[in-house]
Design a protein around this motif. Structure first.
Motif, PDB file in Angstrom:
ATOM      1  N   LEU A 261      51.200  71.100  31.600  1.00  0.00           N
ATOM      2  CA  LEU A 261      51.784  69.823  32.020  1.00  0.00           C
ATOM      3  C   LEU A 261      51.039  68.672  31.320  1.00  0.00           C
ATOM      4  N   PRO A 262      51.644  67.489  31.299  1.00  0.00           N
ATOM      5  CA  PRO A 262      50.935  66.356  30.691  1.00  0.00           C
ATOM      6  C   PRO A 262      49.545  66.137  31.298  1.00  0.00           C
ATOM      7  N   ASP A 263      49.407  66.426  32.592  1.00  0.00           N
ATOM      8  CA  ASP A 263      48.102  66.245  33.248  1.00  0.00           C
ATOM      9  C   ASP A 263      47.026  67.132  32.622  1.00  0.00           C
ATOM     10  N   ARG A 266      45.960  65.272  29.497  1.00  0.00           N
ATOM     11  CA  ARG A 266      45.300  63.995  29.788  1.00  0.00           C
ATOM     12  C   ARG A 266      43.926  64.192  30.436  1.00  0.00           C
ATOM     13  N   VAL A 301      47.762  56.078  25.096  1.00  0.00           N
ATOM     14  CA  VAL A 301      48.937  56.893  24.727  1.00  0.00           C
ATOM     15  C   VAL A 301      49.668  57.271  26.014  1.00  0.00           C
ATOM     16  N   ALA A 302      50.948  56.914  26.079  1.00  0.00           N
ATOM     17  CA  ALA A 302      51.730  57.216  27.293  1.00  0.00           C
ATOM     18  C   ALA A 302      52.006  58.706  27.369  1.00  0.00           C
ATOM     19  N   ALA A 303      51.809  59.253  28.550  1.00  0.00           N
ATOM     20  CA  ALA A 303      52.105  60.684  28.742  1.00  0.00           C
ATOM     21  C   ALA A 303      53.616  60.898  28.655  1.00  0.00           C
ATOM     22  N   PRO A 304      54.054  62.062  28.163  1.00  0.00           N
ATOM     23  CA  PRO A 304      55.501  62.279  28.053  1.00  0.00           C
ATOM     24  C   PRO A 304      56.147  62.452  29.439  1.00  0.00           C
TER      25      PRO A 304
ATOM     26  N   GLY B 236      55.189  57.072  31.484  1.00  0.00           N
ATOM     27  CA  GLY B 236      53.831  57.482  31.140  1.00  0.00           C
ATOM     28  C   GLY B 236      53.055  58.017  32.329  1.00  0.00           C
ATOM     29  N   ALA B 237      53.656  57.971  33.506  1.00  0.00           N
ATOM     30  CA  ALA B 237      52.964  58.511  34.687  1.00  0.00           C
ATOM     31  C   ALA B 237      53.079  60.034  34.688  1.00  0.00           C
ATOM     32  N   THR B 238      52.144  60.657  35.355  1.00  0.00           N
ATOM     33  CA  THR B 238      52.149  62.120  35.430  1.00  0.00           C
ATOM     34  C   THR B 238      52.234  62.562  36.891  1.00  0.00           C
ATOM     35  N   LEU B 239      52.353  63.867  37.047  1.00  0.00           N
ATOM     36  CA  LEU B 239      52.448  64.429  38.388  1.00  0.00           C
ATOM     37  C   LEU B 239      51.200  64.093  39.212  1.00  0.00           C
ATOM     38  N   ASP B 241      49.398  61.472  38.978  1.00  0.00           N
ATOM     39  CA  ASP B 241      49.529  60.074  39.416  1.00  0.00           C
ATOM     40  C   ASP B 241      50.405  59.990  40.661  1.00  0.00           C
TER      41      ASP B 241
END
Lengths: 304, 293
Positions: A261-263, A266, A301-304, B236-239, B241
């Protein structure tokens, strides 16, 4: 057996230091090397020993000093008078977990001797090139605050470390527990909660975790953002993006997911970047914090 | 007068209970309808596939009510069943042809069933469908010059195909699911499909419809934007967040977002099952109910 068993075993030995334990298990599953930075006495060495014990692996420790020679790490060839021929004596690098304690206290010649091993997982001694046992991990420690008599690690070597972990002082409660637990007895390691075969299976399975194209792009964009960022003289190499992808997969695997996941990207980006970038002189002039700079790059950088 | 009102309400309630008892108990997790072409020439065949996933193992799905056609003629239909570990997939394929240039409309396909989880009678329906019908393509000069032989051959092949289609149509006619007009008995107690519980201008409603209809990356991205906005977060937010922002306040939103991320970033091979699970959560989220784990 699952990696969680190793994590639990480490927590039974080490007080607090959540991030260190998580990072060591993560690097183990990702099949990478870790650079631990922190003050003396914050359980860096203890954590490495506990990791090796937990997976039943061979553990070797090398205290890096200015007079260390490459052969002290890799090995050498000596003449065996009984056999009448040269034989190879393998150095401490032929192990599962190598603790390179205070790695920055040895000169560049010794540090570079580690390079082939860390990257190729083999060593050349005389005419022979010998593979290391698997799994193989270099866990190096460094005290960033005591610079006297140290040699800065070359970027090429720093790049070989998958992760850089900042080991902080424990909390007051944890420190009290440390005094109680280790004041009267030596640390007891929890051994063999998993086997080396288990570790290799986890590594295989982690590599199969799905990484969406947009996460790959995200990892590359973060690394590219480090080049030309404020306070950065030299950005991270493409190896950083590769490391980020590998770690994101391993992180997802440890979380029980078959996809990243993007997390995952990041969260791990600062640990991947902080030792791969070179800060410029303005950082000191402005009194900026390196950690803040790295986190700023990731946040840009913005997460997808 | 009051007694009459009470009696009427009692009769209505009893009728509703009776109707609910006649409906099958089905756990329907997906119902979608799509055409293989958006634009067709008048007289040319096209296919509309209705996809249904139920959590039960069933040999047939006769409860599926097919769409009513406007400006289109049905040439045949076929039901295909694929048993899965988590239930059964049904694919109802309609072969249609547009009658006149303009637009061919298909009303939503639907199933009236009792939700085993709640015991309530529900109407599960797909989206409506519109296909543009263009005038038949005239023969151009090249085609004309191909000669009478090709024309005759096409005529023969066309005739054979028409006969086969008519035969298929006649065979399927005996086995086809019910049409609305053919339904007997009192109407079921209808609760609209969950997305209809949202206001018509709610972007979540459109996002759900998009996921149901297409289920591709673009539709998932639209849904993610809408759900993250519900959590008070932007692009740009994630889970993580979202969990930090609304974790305790709105666990159903977190569950739905987690399922959304699984569909968007998970392996393609797992997407159909993940999408079904997501739609189930979305229905519950839209209805404001807690999903049973």
């Amino acid at each position: 057996m699952t990696p969680a068993a190793v994590r639990d075993a480490l927590h039974r030995t080490i007080v607090g230091q959540q991030e260190v334990v998580e990072s060591l298990v993560l690097a183990l599953v990702a099949d990478g090397h870790v650079l631990l930075e922190g003050m003396p006495g914050v359980a860096k060495t203890l954590a490495c020993r506990a990791l090796a014990a937990a997976v039943g692996g061979a553990f070797k420790r090398v205290q890096f000093t200015p007079d260390l020679l490459p052969s002290d790490i890799v090995g050498t060839r000596i003449f065996d008078q009984h056999a009448g021929e040269f034989v190879t004596v393998r150095g401490p690098i032929f192990t599962n977990v190598l603790l390179a304690d205070e790695i920055n206290r040895a000169p560049a010649k010794v540090q570079s001797a580690l390079l082939e091993g860390m990257q190729e997982r083999r060593a050349t001694i005389g005419p022979e090139t010998l593979p290391f046992p698997r799994p193989f991990a270099v866990l190096a420690t460094m005290n960033p605050y005591d610079a006297d008599g140290t040699y800065a690690l070359p970027l090429a070597q720093l790049d070989r470390f998958l992760l850089n972990v900042r080991v902080a002082y424990p909390s007051r409660e944890d420190e009290l527990t440390i005094v109680d637990r280790f004041g009267a007895a030596d640390p007891q390691f929890v051994s063999n909660v998993a086997s080396l075969e288990d570790v290799q299976r986890w590594q295989r399975e982690a590599r199969e975790v799905h990484l969406d194209d947009r996460l790959r792009d995200y990892a590359v964009d973060i690394v590219r953002a480090s080049r030309g960022a404020r306070y950065i003289a030299s950005g991270a190499s493409p190896r950083a993006a590769l490391a980020l992808a590998i770690l994101a997969r391993a992180h997802a695997y440890l979380d029980g997911r078959a996809f990243a996941l993007p997390d995952d990207v990041r969260t791990l980006a600062p640990s991947v970047l902080r030792h791969r970038v070179v800060f410029d002189h303005r950082l000191g002039i402005d009194g900026a914090d390196t950690e803040e700079v790295v986190r700023g790059i990731v946040a840009s950088v913005a997460a997808p | 007068m009051a007694r009459l009102g009470t009696l009427a309400a009692l009769i209505a309630a009893l009728t509703a209970v009776a109707v609910a008892q006649t409906l099958p108990r089905l756990h329907i997790t997906a119902l979608g309808m799509h055409a293989d072409k958006k634009v067709v020439a008048a007289g040319a065949p096209f296919h509309v596939t209705i996809y249904v996933h139920i959590a039960e193992q069933r040999p047939r799905l006769d409860e599926l009510v097919l769409p009513t056609l406007t400006n289109a003629v049905e040439l045949g239909d076929e039901q295909r069943r694929e048993p899965r570990a988590d239930g059964t997939d049904f694919y109802q394929t309609l072969t249609l042809t547009g009658s006149q240039p303009g637009e061919a409309h298909l009303t939503p396909a639907y199933i009236d069933a009792v939700d085993p989880a709640t015991g309530k009678a529900l109407r599960y329906s797909s989206d409506a469908l519109t296909v543009t019908v263009t005038p038949g393509q005239p023969l151009d000069a090249v085609t004309r010059s191909a000669g009478a032989m090709i024309g005759s051959l096409a005529l023969i092949v066309g005739g054979v195909v028409a006969i086969v289609l008519v035969l298929i149509f006649l065979v399927r006619l005996l086995r086809r699911p019910r049409r609305p007009a053919q339904r007997t008995g009192p109407p079921p107690v209808v609760i609209p499909p969950t997305p209809n519980e949202l206001p018509s201008d709610d972007p979540l409603r459109d996002a759900i419809a998009l996921v149901r209809a297409r289920g591709d990356d673009a539709s998932m991205d639209t849904l993610r934007i809408v759900l993250f906005a519900r959590a008070g977060l932007g692009t740009g937010a994630t889970l993580a967040d979202a969990i930090r922002e609304v974790g305790d306040r709105d666990p159903q939103l977190v569950r739905t977002l987690t399922a959304t991320e699984r569909v968007r970033f998970g392996p393609i091979a797992e997407r159909p099952a993940a999408t079904r699970e997501l739609l189930r959560l979305l229905y519950d989220f839209a209805a404001g109910v807690e999903t049973q784990e």
